[in-house]
Design an enzyme around this catalytic site. Structure first.
Site, mmCIF file in Angstrom:
data_model
loop_
_atom_site.group_PDB
_atom_site.id
_atom_site.type_symbol
_atom_site.label_atom_id
_atom_site.label_comp_id
_atom_site.label_asym_id
_atom_site.label_seq_id
_atom_site.Cartn_x
_atom_site.Cartn_y
_atom_site.Cartn_z
ATOM 1 N N ASP A 64 0.859 -1.191 0.000
ATOM 2 C CA ASP A 64 0.000 0.000 0.000
ATOM 3 C C ASP A 64 0.893 1.237 0.000
ATOM 4 O O ASP A 64 1.908 1.266 0.696
ATOM 5 C CB ASP A 64 -0.910 0.009 1.242
ATOM 6 N N THR B 11 -4.615 6.598 0.031
ATOM 7 C CA THR B 11 -5.930 6.669 0.698
ATOM 8 C C THR B 11 -6.062 5.604 1.789
ATOM 9 O O THR B 11 -6.966 5.697 2.612
ATOM 10 C CB THR B 11 -7.096 6.516 -0.310
ATOM 11 N N ASP C 260 4.066 1.833 -4.040
ATOM 12 C CA ASP C 260 3.027 1.898 -5.063
ATOM 13 C C ASP C 260 2.971 0.533 -5.755
ATOM 14 O O ASP C 260 4.004 -0.015 -6.149
ATOM 15 C CB ASP C 260 3.406 3.001 -6.058
ATOM 16 N N SER D 286 -15.833 -2.700 -10.629
ATOM 17 C CA SER D 286 -16.892 -1.900 -10.016
ATOM 18 C C SER D 286 -18.191 -2.018 -10.800
ATOM 19 O O SER D 286 -18.175 -2.128 -12.039
ATOM 20 C CB SER D 286 -16.451 -0.437 -10.004
ATOM 21 N N TYR E 199 -13.138 6.714 -14.353
ATOM 22 C CA TYR E 199 -12.967 5.619 -13.391
ATOM 23 C C TYR E 199 -13.540 4.314 -13.944
ATOM 24 O O TYR E 199 -12.861 3.279 -13.994
ATOM 25 C CB TYR E 199 -13.670 6.004 -12.083
ATOM 26 N N ARG F 286 -30.096 1.233 -3.571
ATOM 27 C CA ARG F 286 -28.770 0.690 -3.821
ATOM 28 C C ARG F 286 -28.722 -0.762 -3.359
ATOM 29 O O ARG F 286 -29.479 -1.170 -2.487
ATOM 30 C CB ARG F 286 -27.693 1.485 -3.039
ATOM 31 N N ARG G 75 -28.233 14.900 -6.604
ATOM 32 C CA ARG G 75 -26.918 15.220 -7.157
ATOM 33 C C ARG G 75 -26.938 15.017 -8.665
ATOM 34 O O ARG G 75 -27.533 14.048 -9.156
ATOM 35 C CB ARG G 75 -25.885 14.255 -6.593
ATOM 36 N N GLY H 100 -26.014 13.642 -11.990
ATOM 37 C CA GLY H 100 -25.435 12.347 -12.385
ATOM 38 C C GLY H 100 -25.804 11.211 -11.455
ATOM 39 O O GLY H 100 -25.365 10.073 -11.669
HETATM 40 C C1 UD1 Z 1 -21.263 4.876 -6.264
HETATM 41 C C2 UD1 Z 1 -19.876 5.391 -6.084
HETATM 42 C C3 UD1 Z 1 -19.692 6.537 -7.042
HETATM 43 C C4 UD1 Z 1 -19.977 6.086 -8.470
HETATM 44 C C5 UD1 Z 1 -21.331 5.425 -8.580
HETATM 45 C C6 UD1 Z 1 -21.494 4.815 -9.960
HETATM 46 C C7 UD1 Z 1 -19.367 4.991 -3.721
HETATM 47 C C8 UD1 Z 1 -19.084 5.619 -2.396
HETATM 48 N N1 UD1 Z 1 -19.673 5.841 -4.733
HETATM 49 O O1 UD1 Z 1 -22.092 5.985 -6.017
HETATM 50 O O2 UD1 Z 1 -18.391 7.025 -6.898
HETATM 51 O O3 UD1 Z 1 -20.024 7.196 -9.345
HETATM 52 O O4 UD1 Z 1 -21.449 4.414 -7.575
HETATM 53 O O5 UD1 Z 1 -21.957 3.568 -9.989
HETATM 54 O O6 UD1 Z 1 -19.287 3.815 -3.885
HETATM 55 N N2 UD1 Z 1 -26.365 10.411 -0.635
HETATM 56 C C9 UD1 Z 1 -27.144 11.181 0.200
HETATM 57 N N3 UD1 Z 1 -26.522 11.880 1.196
HETATM 58 C C10 UD1 Z 1 -25.163 11.828 1.405
HETATM 59 C C11 UD1 Z 1 -24.385 11.034 0.540
HETATM 60 C C12 UD1 Z 1 -25.025 10.324 -0.471
HETATM 61 O O7 UD1 Z 1 -28.367 11.261 0.052
HETATM 62 O O8 UD1 Z 1 -24.677 12.479 2.352
HETATM 63 C C13 UD1 Z 1 -27.067 9.656 -1.693
HETATM 64 C C14 UD1 Z 1 -26.463 9.827 -3.070
HETATM 65 O O9 UD1 Z 1 -26.949 10.970 -3.704
HETATM 66 C C15 UD1 Z 1 -26.941 8.514 -3.725
HETATM 67 C C16 UD1 Z 1 -26.946 7.501 -2.572
HETATM 68 O O10 UD1 Z 1 -26.958 8.275 -1.374
HETATM 69 O O11 UD1 Z 1 -28.243 8.645 -4.215
HETATM 70 C C17 UD1 Z 1 -25.713 6.613 -2.544
HETATM 71 O O12 UD1 Z 1 -24.583 7.456 -2.648
HETATM 72 P P1 UD1 Z 1 -23.071 6.906 -2.604
HETATM 73 O O13 UD1 Z 1 -22.847 6.147 -1.360
HETATM 74 O O14 UD1 Z 1 -22.187 8.049 -2.906
HETATM 75 O O15 UD1 Z 1 -23.017 5.802 -3.749
HETATM 76 P P2 UD1 Z 1 -23.452 5.837 -5.297
HETATM 77 O O16 UD1 Z 1 -24.271 7.011 -5.651
HETATM 78 O O17 UD1 Z 1 -24.074 4.511 -5.582
#
Ligand code: UD1
Length: 313
Positions: free
Chosen positions: A33, A37, A58, A124, A148, A216, A275, A277
């Site tokens: 590692d 991060t 690395d 992913s 990514y 999710r 958000r 996207g």
């Molecule tokens: C995940 C990836 C992201 C990638 C996406 C594509 C992670 C941490 N992120 O995003 O990088 O682009 O898959 O497949 O694995 N949310 C809230 N409040 C918060 C934070 C998040 O409501 O404080 C919402 C987000 O808007 C989203 C959901 O929770 O709708 C999940 O968010 P997140 O954990 O970031 O994961 P992904 O959106 O699935």
């Protein structure tokens, strides 16, 4: 002699749990590692084991990695080291290329050169993009929508090309939304459950982006470590790409219900606009990996979340 396995990204969230799994099952592990991060704290247990060696480097550094391959004759490699932030991949596409594609390619070639038969690669669910039918199946045409996801998909293709060309055993694992202890809540783009847990524990309100009906496929890092460990150590595997998921969709509103049990006095959630996207629904079909590893995710969402809350901070 007990076989030795290489784990890159060993000090990361998924890496450290995977190292713990391998050590618990009696294997020897060399972890690599660069601590970009990853965090040494994550390896507190592992570092007290005589079966664990940590190399701070690395994973793409040939001057360090080739001698490691020569010295240890790895039985298999679990490649988790990566640029893990999708937003960062937009800002730094060159770095994304190097960390998420070039290093995977290098590792595959070092495996081939040094008789390390198996490479398990952290891909992913992001490779599916936003318009694939649900649940996502591995046979679906991937449509990456970020540097990514593109690099992860390109790495899968390179590794599976080496599998077809040279007989490397390449297992590409497409992780869905992984959560659990040691996930860093530090950025707005950290996993939603690490952010929510951190805020609830400090008595702060959480923000839900959108109406909270987005879903999710959340999978516990314990189950992910088990899948990684099995994919790396079991006698035979079939090269390919595999979803690592539960097949269960959980909405953010359902998430909040579970938190309410754990933090009955928490301030109410605030709602903000979605958000840009953001994906509405993400769900995977776990059947292919289940069939190969003979393993179903064991941790229910409610139990996994409780465990996260108890182990956080
Ligand atoms: C995940 C990836 C992201 C990638 C996406 C594509 C992670 C941490 N992120 O995003 O990088 O682009 O898959 O497949 O694995 N949310 C809230 N409040 C918060 C934070 C998040 O409501 O404080 C919402 C987000 O808007 C989203 C959901 O929770 O709708 C999940 O968010 P997140 O954990 O970031 O994961 P992904 O959106 O699935």
């Amino acid at each position: 002699m007990t076989p030795v396995f290489l784990v890159t990204g060993a000090a990361g969230f998924i890496g450290s749990h995977s190292v713990d799994w391998l050590l618990r099952h009696g294997w020897r592990v060399v972890g690599v590692d660069n601590l970009r991060t990853g965090r040494l704290d994550n390896l507190a247990d592992a570092r007290s084991s005589p079966n664990f060696t940590l190399v701070i480097a690395d994973a793409g550094d040939e001057a360090v990695m080739r001698p490691l391959f020569q010295q240890h004759r790895f039985a298999g490699a679990l490649h988790l080291a990566a640029l893990v932030s999708v937003p960062e991949s937009f800002r730094e596409p060159g770095l994304n290329y190097r960390l998420n594609l070039a290093t995977a390619d290098s590792l595959a070639r070092w495996c081939l050169d040094h008789d390390c038969k198996r490479l398990v690669f952290a891909s992913s669910a992001a490779v599916y993009g936003t318009s694939a039918p649900l649940p996502n199946r591995e046979s679906t045409l991937p449509q990456p929508q970020s540097p990514y996801a593109a690099a992860k998909l390109a790495a899968e293709i390179m590794l599976l090309g080496y599998a077809a060309s040279y007989g490397l055993e390449a297992v590409c694992l497409r992780y869905f939304n992984v959560y659990g202890p040691r996930q860093d809540p530090g950025s707005p783009y950290s996993g939603v459950l690490s952010i929510f847990t951190n805020r609830f524990q400090r008595g702060l309100p959480v923000t839900v982006y959108g109406d909270g009906e987005q879903t999710r496929d959340f999978i516990s890092v314990r189950d992910v470590a088990e899948c990684n460990g099995r994919a790396l150590t079991r006698q035979s595997v079939q090269s390919g790409r595999y979803n690592v998921c539960t097949g269960q969709a959980v909405s953010l509103k359902q998430v909040l219900v579970v938190y309410r049990d754990l933090f009955p006095n928490a301030p109410p959630a605030q709602f903000a606009s979605s958000r840009i996207g953001d994906i509405r629904h993400s769900l995977g079909d776990p059947a292919l990996l289940q069939g190969m590893l003979r393993y179903n995710a064991q941790t229910s969402f409610a139990r996994g979340l409780r465990e996260l809350v108890l182990n956080h901070g």
